[in-house]
Design a protein around this motif. Sequence first.
Motif, PDB file in Angstrom:
ATOM      1  N   SER A  33      10.302 -68.492 -25.081  1.00 50.16           N
ATOM      2  CA  SER A  33      11.290 -67.824 -24.243  1.00 50.16           C
ATOM      3  C   SER A  33      12.773 -68.028 -24.381  1.00 50.16           C
ATOM      4  O   SER A  33      13.194 -69.110 -24.907  1.00 50.16           O
ATOM      5  N   ASP A  34      13.521 -66.955 -23.753  1.00 48.91           N
ATOM      6  CA  ASP A  34      15.034 -67.297 -23.729  1.00 48.91           C
ATOM      7  C   ASP A  34      15.465 -66.039 -22.680  1.00 48.91           C
ATOM      8  O   ASP A  34      14.725 -65.266 -22.112  1.00 48.91           O
ATOM      9  N   ASP A  35      16.636 -66.252 -22.186  1.00 52.93           N
ATOM     10  CA  ASP A  35      17.123 -65.425 -21.174  1.00 52.93           C
ATOM     11  C   ASP A  35      18.575 -65.002 -21.479  1.00 52.93           C
ATOM     12  O   ASP A  35      19.249 -65.320 -22.636  1.00 52.93           O
ATOM     13  N   TYR A  48      26.502 -59.598  -8.598  1.00 54.14           N
ATOM     14  CA  TYR A  48      25.928 -60.993  -8.713  1.00 54.14           C
ATOM     15  C   TYR A  48      25.283 -61.086 -10.001  1.00 54.14           C
ATOM     16  O   TYR A  48      24.933 -60.127 -10.846  1.00 54.14           O
ATOM     17  N   ALA A  49      25.200 -62.092 -10.739  1.00 56.56           N
ATOM     18  CA  ALA A  49      24.800 -62.415 -11.970  1.00 56.56           C
ATOM     19  C   ALA A  49      22.909 -62.474 -11.906  1.00 56.56           C
ATOM     20  O   ALA A  49      22.691 -63.406 -11.199  1.00 56.56           O
ATOM     21  N   GLY A  50      22.423 -61.539 -12.519  1.00 59.65           N
ATOM     22  CA  GLY A  50      20.943 -61.591 -12.667  1.00 59.65           C
ATOM     23  C   GLY A  50      20.655 -61.873 -13.824  1.00 59.65           C
ATOM     24  O   GLY A  50      21.549 -62.042 -14.797  1.00 59.65           O
ATOM     25  N   TYR A  51      19.375 -62.188 -14.349  1.00 62.56           N
ATOM     26  CA  TYR A  51      19.036 -62.742 -15.565  1.00 62.56           C
ATOM     27  C   TYR A  51      17.718 -61.954 -15.890  1.00 62.56           C
ATOM     28  O   TYR A  51      16.632 -61.714 -15.380  1.00 62.56           O
ATOM     29  N   LEU A  52      17.857 -61.556 -17.402  1.00 65.21           N
ATOM     30  CA  LEU A  52      16.395 -61.024 -17.967  1.00 65.21           C
ATOM     31  C   LEU A  52      15.956 -61.960 -18.866  1.00 65.21           C
ATOM     32  O   LEU A  52      16.384 -62.517 -19.825  1.00 65.21           O
ATOM     33  N   TRP A  53      14.688 -62.363 -18.750  1.00 64.35           N
ATOM     34  CA  TRP A  53      14.058 -63.192 -19.479  1.00 64.35           C
ATOM     35  C   TRP A  53      13.130 -62.442 -20.370  1.00 64.35           C
ATOM     36  O   TRP A  53      12.382 -61.795 -19.987  1.00 64.35           O
ATOM     37  N   THR A  67      15.078 -61.829 -12.671  1.00 64.15           N
ATOM     38  CA  THR A  67      15.256 -62.893 -11.800  1.00 64.15           C
ATOM     39  C   THR A  67      16.563 -62.600 -11.049  1.00 64.15           C
ATOM     40  O   THR A  67      17.526 -62.426 -11.944  1.00 64.15           O
ATOM     41  N   GLU A  68      16.593 -62.749  -9.991  1.00 66.97           N
ATOM     42  CA  GLU A  68      18.088 -62.703  -9.300  1.00 66.97           C
ATOM     43  C   GLU A  68      19.048 -64.109  -9.607  1.00 66.97           C
ATOM     44  O   GLU A  68      20.074 -64.024  -9.337  1.00 66.97           O
ATOM     45  N   PHE A 230      26.155 -52.485 -16.001  1.00 70.86           N
ATOM     46  CA  PHE A 230      25.133 -53.086 -14.593  1.00 70.86           C
ATOM     47  C   PHE A 230      24.077 -52.576 -14.481  1.00 70.86           C
ATOM     48  O   PHE A 230      23.855 -51.365 -14.527  1.00 70.86           O
ATOM     49  N   THR A 231      23.199 -53.181 -13.607  1.00 68.59           N
ATOM     50  CA  THR A 231      22.198 -52.550 -12.940  1.00 68.59           C
ATOM     51  C   THR A 231      22.463 -52.543 -11.429  1.00 68.59           C
ATOM     52  O   THR A 231      23.133 -53.017 -11.027  1.00 68.59           O
ATOM     53  N   GLY A 232      22.139 -51.333 -11.001  1.00 68.35           N
ATOM     54  CA  GLY A 232      22.583 -51.072  -9.606  1.00 68.35           C
ATOM     55  C   GLY A 232      21.805 -51.689  -8.590  1.00 68.35           C
ATOM     56  O   GLY A 232      22.452 -51.643  -7.195  1.00 68.35           O
ATOM     57  N   SER A 233      20.795 -52.386  -8.826  1.00 68.20           N
ATOM     58  CA  SER A 233      20.167 -53.195  -7.653  1.00 68.20           C
ATOM     59  C   SER A 233      19.269 -54.217  -8.092  1.00 68.20           C
ATOM     60  O   SER A 233      18.890 -54.209  -9.473  1.00 68.20           O
ATOM     61  N   GLU A 234      18.494 -54.989  -7.358  1.00 70.50           N
ATOM     62  CA  GLU A 234      17.583 -55.637  -7.657  1.00 70.50           C
ATOM     63  C   GLU A 234      16.318 -54.873  -8.201  1.00 70.50           C
ATOM     64  O   GLU A 234      15.728 -55.498  -9.072  1.00 70.50           O
ATOM     65  N   ALA A 235      16.245 -54.011  -7.598  1.00 68.80           N
ATOM     66  CA  ALA A 235      14.809 -53.176  -8.106  1.00 68.80           C
ATOM     67  C   ALA A 235      15.065 -52.546  -9.492  1.00 68.80           C
ATOM     68  O   ALA A 235      14.456 -52.443 -10.111  1.00 68.80           O
ATOM     69  N   GLY A 236      16.531 -52.199  -9.846  1.00 69.71           N
ATOM     70  CA  GLY A 236      16.974 -51.711 -10.887  1.00 69.71           C
ATOM     71  C   GLY A 236      16.837 -52.557 -11.930  1.00 69.71           C
ATOM     72  O   GLY A 236      16.377 -52.438 -13.117  1.00 69.71           O
ATOM     73  N   GLY A 237      16.968 -53.984 -11.711  1.00 68.71           N
ATOM     74  CA  GLY A 237      16.656 -55.204 -12.664  1.00 68.71           C
ATOM     75  C   GLY A 237      15.134 -55.301 -12.993  1.00 68.71           C
ATOM     76  O   GLY A 237      14.958 -55.527 -14.106  1.00 68.71           O
ATOM     77  N   ARG A 238      14.478 -55.094 -12.199  1.00 68.37           N
ATOM     78  CA  ARG A 238      13.030 -55.273 -12.391  1.00 68.37           C
ATOM     79  C   ARG A 238      12.517 -54.076 -13.261  1.00 68.37           C
ATOM     80  O   ARG A 238      11.719 -54.218 -14.193  1.00 68.37           O
ATOM     81  N   ARG A 239      12.970 -52.861 -12.734  1.00 63.75           N
ATOM     82  CA  ARG A 239      12.617 -51.697 -13.560  1.00 63.75           C
ATOM     83  C   ARG A 239      13.322 -52.077 -15.143  1.00 63.75           C
ATOM     84  O   ARG A 239      12.439 -51.378 -16.141  1.00 63.75           O
TER      85      ARG A 239
END
Length: 250
Positions: A33-35, A48-53, A67-68, A230-239
Amino acid sequence: NTLGDWIDFIADSFSAIIEAMKRKILKGPTVQSDDTKIRVLGGPEGSYAGYLWCYGGLHDEVVFDFTEGRGREGPLRFLDGYQGYLQVDAYAGYDIVFARGNVVEVACWAHARRKIFEARATDPKHADPLLGMIAALYAVEADAKGLAADERRALRDEKSRPFLASIHERLLQVRGDVLPKSPMGQAVTYALNQWTALQRYLEDGRLAIDNNATERSLRGVAVGRKNWLFTGSEAGGRRAAVLYSIYTAS
């Protein structure tokens, strides 16, 4: 908007496949794992800073998770129920996963080497011998490429274990010669604090010496965010996590 709707539909349609990929990874004996950080719009202050793991399995399966924040909740949730080896850097957010007792920590020699290499700019006298010793470990890995897991383990036991003993002895010597807060002092402290986990790849021939595979999987995100920013929203980050999982798998 039409293009965005298409992407949303595709990501949502693949969600069940991603869950199946995740289950396959977590059934395996090893996970890496890494992020990496991404900028997300829509927070209280605008962004804000979100993270892709990135989570990688034994047979190069990869699943991304969004994750947010970078708290321990992300790895704890994703790895819920997992039993086996987890290879990561020394980020403290994974400690709660190891504390459960059914996940064994494996450290990454690439991270340890990188810190020593960065300290070389100010202390080549101490860095160069250590870098040469670590290169010997990687030479064994080159010889072990293509071997069955049991054969790889035996080769490491024969050749890598003595190198590791020499590296440990050298680290202890260097620690006595340098200031603790110097770049070299911090690099040595990192390696010694991780020493048990740095040796753990000797236990099982299916383990890698580092988690560079997941770092390579994150490279697409690092390159991509220079364009999409950037991603436009939390939902965008998950997608985005879903789409990067599919893209990497292909």
